[in-house]
Design a protein around this motif. Structure first.
Motif, PDB file in Angstrom:
ATOM      1  N   PHE B  82      -4.353   7.627   2.449  1.00 23.35           N
ATOM      2  CA  PHE B  82      -4.533   7.842   1.032  1.00 23.35           C
ATOM      3  C   PHE B  82      -3.187   8.488   0.681  1.00 23.35           C
ATOM      4  CE2 PHE B  82      -5.255   9.773  -3.162  1.00 23.35           C
ATOM      5  CZ  PHE B  82      -5.397   8.559  -3.956  1.00 23.35           C
ATOM      6  N   ILE B  83      -2.699  10.030   1.393  1.00 21.52           N
ATOM      7  CA  ILE B  83      -1.623  10.504   1.152  1.00 21.52           C
ATOM      8  C   ILE B  83      -0.361   9.894   1.315  1.00 21.52           C
ATOM      9  CG2 ILE B  83      -0.533  12.786   1.251  1.00 21.52           C
ATOM     10  CD1 ILE B  83      -2.990  14.125   1.646  1.00 21.52           C
ATOM     11  N   SER B  86       0.441   6.976  -0.868  1.00 29.76           N
ATOM     12  CA  SER B  86       0.944   7.327  -2.156  1.00 29.76           C
ATOM     13  C   SER B  86       2.280   7.821  -2.245  1.00 29.76           C
ATOM     14  CB  SER B  86      -0.075   8.462  -2.586  1.00 29.76           C
ATOM     15  OG  SER B  86      -1.393   8.049  -2.600  1.00 29.76           O
ATOM     16  N   LEU B  87       2.612   8.381  -1.109  1.00 32.63           N
ATOM     17  CA  LEU B  87       3.909   9.165  -0.761  1.00 32.63           C
ATOM     18  C   LEU B  87       4.879   7.864  -0.948  1.00 32.63           C
ATOM     19  CD1 LEU B  87       3.735  12.215   1.297  1.00 32.63           C
ATOM     20  CD2 LEU B  87       4.458  12.129  -0.775  1.00 32.63           C
ATOM     21  N   THR B  88       4.457   6.889   0.073  1.00 34.85           N
ATOM     22  CA  THR B  88       5.443   5.672   0.413  1.00 34.85           C
ATOM     23  C   THR B  88       5.689   4.835  -1.023  1.00 34.85           C
ATOM     24  OG1 THR B  88       4.403   5.392   2.553  1.00 34.85           O
ATOM     25  CG2 THR B  88       5.092   3.486   1.618  1.00 34.85           C
ATOM     26  N   GLY B  89       4.668   4.844  -1.844  1.00 31.26           N
ATOM     27  CA  GLY B  89       4.867   4.148  -2.819  1.00 31.26           C
ATOM     28  C   GLY B  89       5.776   4.932  -3.826  1.00 31.26           C
ATOM     29  N   ILE B  90       5.783   6.241  -3.878  1.00 30.95           N
ATOM     30  CA  ILE B  90       6.465   7.099  -4.803  1.00 30.95           C
ATOM     31  C   ILE B  90       8.054   7.117  -4.412  1.00 30.95           C
ATOM     32  CG2 ILE B  90       6.739   9.384  -5.167  1.00 30.95           C
ATOM     33  CD1 ILE B  90       3.922   9.964  -5.376  1.00 30.95           C
ATOM     34  N   SER B 196       8.347   3.736   4.063  1.00 29.73           N
ATOM     35  CA  SER B 196       8.872   3.377   2.873  1.00 29.73           C
ATOM     36  C   SER B 196      10.110   2.361   3.372  1.00 29.73           C
ATOM     37  CB  SER B 196       9.624   4.450   2.188  1.00 29.73           C
ATOM     38  OG  SER B 196       8.574   5.202   1.599  1.00 29.73           O
ATOM     39  N   ILE B 250       2.020  -3.157  -5.018  1.00 30.62           N
ATOM     40  CA  ILE B 250       0.637  -2.830  -4.617  1.00 30.62           C
ATOM     41  C   ILE B 250       0.374  -3.720  -3.228  1.00 30.62           C
ATOM     42  CG2 ILE B 250      -1.759  -2.929  -5.031  1.00 30.62           C
ATOM     43  CD1 ILE B 250      -1.088  -2.413  -8.063  1.00 30.62           C
ATOM     44  N   LEU B 253       2.244  -2.009  -0.349  1.00 31.11           N
ATOM     45  CA  LEU B 253       1.519  -0.804  -0.017  1.00 31.11           C
ATOM     46  C   LEU B 253       0.119  -1.242   0.809  1.00 31.11           C
ATOM     47  CD1 LEU B 253       1.603   1.528  -2.914  1.00 31.11           C
ATOM     48  CD2 LEU B 253       2.822   1.694  -0.931  1.00 31.11           C
TER      49      LEU B 253
END
Lengths: 271, 335, 323
Positions: B82-83, B86-90, B196, B250, B253
């Motif tokens: 999950f973390i 999320s970081l990858t998305g950001i 990323s 999405i 991701l």
């Protein structure tokens, strides 16, 4: 429909090759062409004229069942080739298309060599004769032989637009059709190429029946023996339903039309 | 030329029947090839459901990996995934969308732009394991610049550590919570940066499509008001393209959440019996936990627990895809 | 003239409201930032090349290995205590990789092309809208799941069919099982690129062929497929390239035995599964093993890179033909 009259010309000595009886054509729920009845004579050139969207191409494409390829297309009434009802379930459209060939608005040669373009139809029909001679004679009939005889193995895409269209005519001839349907065959071509196609149509008349859709009234009057004028049903103008207004010898249509709408169209008052 | 017409008599075999039969056979072959793929998909899902559903227990979410299969869970892997995602998305969102804006709105059509395009298409085809190796060298080790014997450390006599944390640790501007570790090592940050890079080509390609779908008339209307390119892009183009961009993001991701190889190369751990406190902590992820279970000899891990873990992973995937499809359908504008 | 000056005046008036000065500054900063994002992808490629090849060069610079024996040697025993060039021959790994790539291609290419022809030429829009997303699910399933499926379902199935009924030895880890799942995994990729290519073939070509009395089969195979051929070839190459780089399914199902075998029922090791094996073993960064994965990785990257470039040129050629 008072407008959908049978041609008044005498038919005793002239054989009818294509005909429709009360034929209507639909795309999904929409009526494209309504109640057309007409007879097309053998070894003549018949042209369909009229404003765009009046179903000329739809009617033309029913004669070799090309409409079948459009999802949602359907027919009511009868369309005859010789004495066969084309839309009877026992009729195979593949067989019909071999006898009723077609040339399209935009030249559509296959991305193959000139030779292979001609040979495509004969090959799928397992032609047993001499292919080289067949290719040569088809190109001769289409008045293209002299221009391409030294580059038969080059890509068809290297030809000019007019040459490509004549190649498509030659390609259609190679499967020995009786009838050639032409859907605005010269509309994508320049005037000189157009004249060559018209000359060619005149030559081909000896052996084939030609039905041609055209936007160009001069062309219709120059090349055709019979002319069918189609238009939009005036009673239901919003639905844009195509109807046959008048069908007669070309000379009569252009000099002495019976219908007021035909006269307006050929004199350029609408369309 | 008269003699030619003699040869021209149609010498055709009446072969239509045979041709039709060949066509039918071909049609059946095509159907088989489509159904083969769908059949395998069904078998795969059913196999996993049969093996895994009985093992879908609360422990899976509340426990760490254990020596006893019936107690084993994947808590740290779920949190880690999950973390990291999320970081990858950001990280990848601004860079990917920026690249897409540049290529669609700013770049001239020249050889340099062609080269960038070719490069992006190529990157999309680079195996994910290669991204793992890139991440290992660039983020994980930083080319060994912070190891004891590197020229950098020697020259500036940097106070590098070795042991649990390798390399240089300091607080940026002296702020306690702005801790920096160099190199990034096996941290979640290193994993997220690698992911990323991996999804960046996909994000760029999807964002470009979405931006391209904004009709030129919208931009022209903006320029006609005498505004600048960035103003038009920010206020007119991006708001319209955003749902499409988010959908692509999405979907990218959801690809990243199932990626295993790059994280293994980066040195993600298979056994992490704690939850991370910061982005500098070591981590594990769902596919790695699953891989670990698959490689254990006991059948309970190898077959059942792995399948249960896969079901959890697939659930996350379906949720992500569901959100993407929802976004696409809800905000899709037809021009 | 009057028109122009009027337009200019309106423009000036409007840009006054949008505070020109600030906008110009923003515009310039954003332009630089966006350009940075645009060229960032090139940095990634450069980064890949530098990181792979710097370590690979360090590997080849060691006295214990030799560039020539690396590419010609048929023994890959990097973990052996006997560190000699003869134990660093990468060919078994390449052999294993190609074996799986070819076998999975043999599954995915016909099935993918068949699916593409079906979707592009035969299926109605309704059927297509159902089948296409379903096929795409196959591409979206994580590769570790395929590995599980190979090990827990395909391999036992092969054992039942081949070993128990026909008496053919099937290794628990074998190349065939991995190839089957990798093949299934790349079907959607082959199908979707091929289908795109076929759908880009103009309708007029199909009509031209139908008008000559061709059947649907003849139109599909003699007109559409040849016309889309360069796009289809690109799909094949990309599919194979994807199979070469596939990691988890082969690591799980094909085993880790580097050997020069032709038997698909043997355990083999691919380039990717070797890299995974070493990464799990936690080889220190300066060690010969730690470096050997970069030599193998660089070889893998070079192979897939060349295939991708080739497929790009095919796709480009195709686009030029029909745009």
């Amino acid at each position: 429909m008072e407008a959908n009259i049978l041609p008044s010309v005498k038919t005793q000595n002239e054989e009818i090759i294509l005909s429709t009886k009360n034929a209507s054509f639909f795309y999904h729920d929409k009526t494209a062409v309504k109640n057309v009845t007409l007879n097309i004579k053998k070894n003549k050139i018949t042209s369909f004229i009229g404003p765009s969207g009046c179903g000329k191409s739809t009617l033309l494409r029913s004669f070799n069942r090309m409409n079948d390829l459009i999802p949602g297309a359907s027919v009511e009434g009868d369309v005859y080739y010789k004495d066969q009802n084309l839309y009877k379930s026992s009729i195979d459209p593949v067989k019909i298309r071999q006898q009723v060939g077609m040339v399209f608005q935009k030249p559509n040669p296959f991305p193959k060599s000139i030779y292979e373009n001609i040979a495509f139809g004969p090959k799928i029909n397992q032609f047993q004769g001499n292919m080289d001679e067949l290719v040569e004679s088809c190109l001769m009939k289409a008045a293209l032989w002299d221009e391409v005889k030294d580059k038969l193995n080059e890509s068809a895409y290297a030809l000019s637009g007019g040459q490509q269209q004549r190649l498509c005519i030659a390609r259609a001839l190679a499967v020995f059709p009786d009838v050639l349907l032409m859907d605005e065959p010269a509309s994508a071509l320049d005037p000189i190429a157009t004249l060559r196609i018209e000359d060619l149509m005149n030559d081909l008349k000896e052996e084939y029946t030609i039905v041609v859709v055209t936007h160009n009234m001069q062309q219709a009057s120059r090349v055709s023996d019979y002319t069918a004028f189609m238009s939009i049903d005036r009673d239901r103008i919003d639905e844009r339903i195509g109807v046959l207004v008048e069908y007669d010898e070309t000379i009569k249509i252009f000099t002495n039309p019976k219908n007021k709408e035909t006269e307006d169209y050929i004199t350029g008052r609408f369309g | 030329m008269e003699n030619k017409s003699v040869i021209l008599a149609p010498i055709y075999k009446d072969n239509l029947r045979n041709r039709k039969i060949i066509g039918k056979i071909f049609n059946i072959l095509l159907l088989i090839s489509v159904l083969a793929g769908l059949f395998m998909l069904t078998v795969l899902l059913v196999d996993i459901a049969i093996e895994g559903v009985p093992w879908l227990r609360p422990e899976l979410f509340t426990n760490y990996h254990s020596r006893k299969p019936e107690n084993a869970g994947m808590k740290s892997a779920i949190v880690g995934s999950f973390i990291v995602i999320s970081l990858t998305g950001i990280i990848s969102f601004p860079v990917g969308v920026g690249a897409a804006i540049y290529l669609e709105e700013y770049a001239r059509k020249n050889r340099f732009t062609d080269f960038i395009n070719l490069n992006i298409n190529n990157l999309a085809g680079v195996p994910s394991i290669v991204y793992g190796m890139l991440g290992l060298v660039v983020f994980g080790r930083m080319f060994g610049l912070f190891s004891k014997d590197s020229w950098l450390v020697q020259t500036f006599s940097l106070p590098v550590q070795s042991g649990m944390v390798n390399g240089l640790v300091f607080n940026l501007f002296g702020i306690p919570w702005l801790e920096i570790h160099l190199p990034f090592g096996r941290s979640m940050l290193a994993g997220a940066l690698t992911m990323s890079l991996l999804i960046l080509p996909v994000v760029i390609i999807a964002s470009r499509e979405s931006i391209r779908a904004v009709p030129p008339s919208i931009r022209e209307a903006g320029y006609a008001m005498g505004t600048t390119k960035w103003y038009v892009t920010r206020t007119l183009v991006l708001p319209i393209a955003l749902p499409g961009i988010l959908t692509g993001m999405i979907l990218a991701l959801s690809r990243a959440i199932g990626e295993t190889a790059p994280l293994i190369i980066m040195g993600a751990f298979t056994y992490v019996p704690f939850l991370p406190n910061s982005i500098w902590d070591q981590f594990t992820a769902m596919p790695i936990q699953i891989y670990n279970w698959i490689t254990l000899p006991q059948e309970d891990y190898r077959i059942h627990l792995a399948a249960a873990g896969i079901i959890v992973l697939l659930l996350f995937l379906f949720i992500l895809n569901g959100i993407a499809v929802y976004l696409r359908n809800k905000f899709q504008v037809k021009w | 003239m009057n028109m122009v000056s009027n337009k200019k005046r309106i423009k000036n008036l409007l840009s006054f409201f949008h505070s020109t000065g600030m906008n110009d500054f923003n515009e310039k900063v954003m332009k630089v930032l966006l350009f940075g994002c645009g060229v960032f992808s090139i940095l990634i490629t450069v980064g890949i090349i530098i990181s792979l090849f710097s370590e690979a060069i360090a590997f080849f610079a060691r006295p214990e290995v030799n560039l020539f024996t690396f590419f010609t040697g048929t023994t890959w025993r990097p973990l052996s205590s006997n560190i000699v060039p003869e134990n660093f021959g990468v060919r078994p790994l390449i052999r294993g990789t190609l074996m799986i790539a070819i076998m999975s291609g043999a599954i995915a290419i016909p099935l993918g092309l068949g699916s593409a022809i079906y979707l592009s030429e035969y299926a109605s829009d309704r059927v297509r809208n159902i089948i296409k997303p379903l096929l795409e699910i196959l591409a979206g399933i994580p590769t570790v799941v395929y590995g599980y499926f190979a090990l827990s379902f395909i391999t036992p199935l092969l054992k039942t069919v081949l070993e128990e009924n026909l008496g053919i030895d099937v290794n628990f880890f074998n190349a065939l099982s991995a190839s089957i799942v990798v093949g299934v995994m790349i079907i959607p990729m082959v199908a979707s690129i091929s289908e795109d290519a076929m759908r880009a073939v103009p309708r007029s070509l199909r009509e031209g062929a139908y008008a000559l009395g061709a059947t649907k089969f003849e139109v599909s195979t003699k007109i559409v497929v040849p016309a889309a051929l360069s796009g289809i070839i690109a799909a094949f190459i990309l599919g194979i390239s994807r199979a070469i780089g596939e990691t988890m399914a082969v690591s799980i199902a094909a085993g880790s035995t580097p050997r020069m075998t032709m038997n698909p029922l043997d355990s083999v090791q691919t380039m990717t599964s070797f890299i995974v094996q070493v990464s799990f073993g936690d080889a220190p960064s300066g060690s010969i093993n730690g470096q050997s994965i970069f030599a193998v990785g660089a070889t893998l990257f070079a192979m897939t890179f060349i295939m991708n470039i080739i497929s790009q040129t095919f796709i480009k050629r195709f686009r030029e033909a029909y745009d």
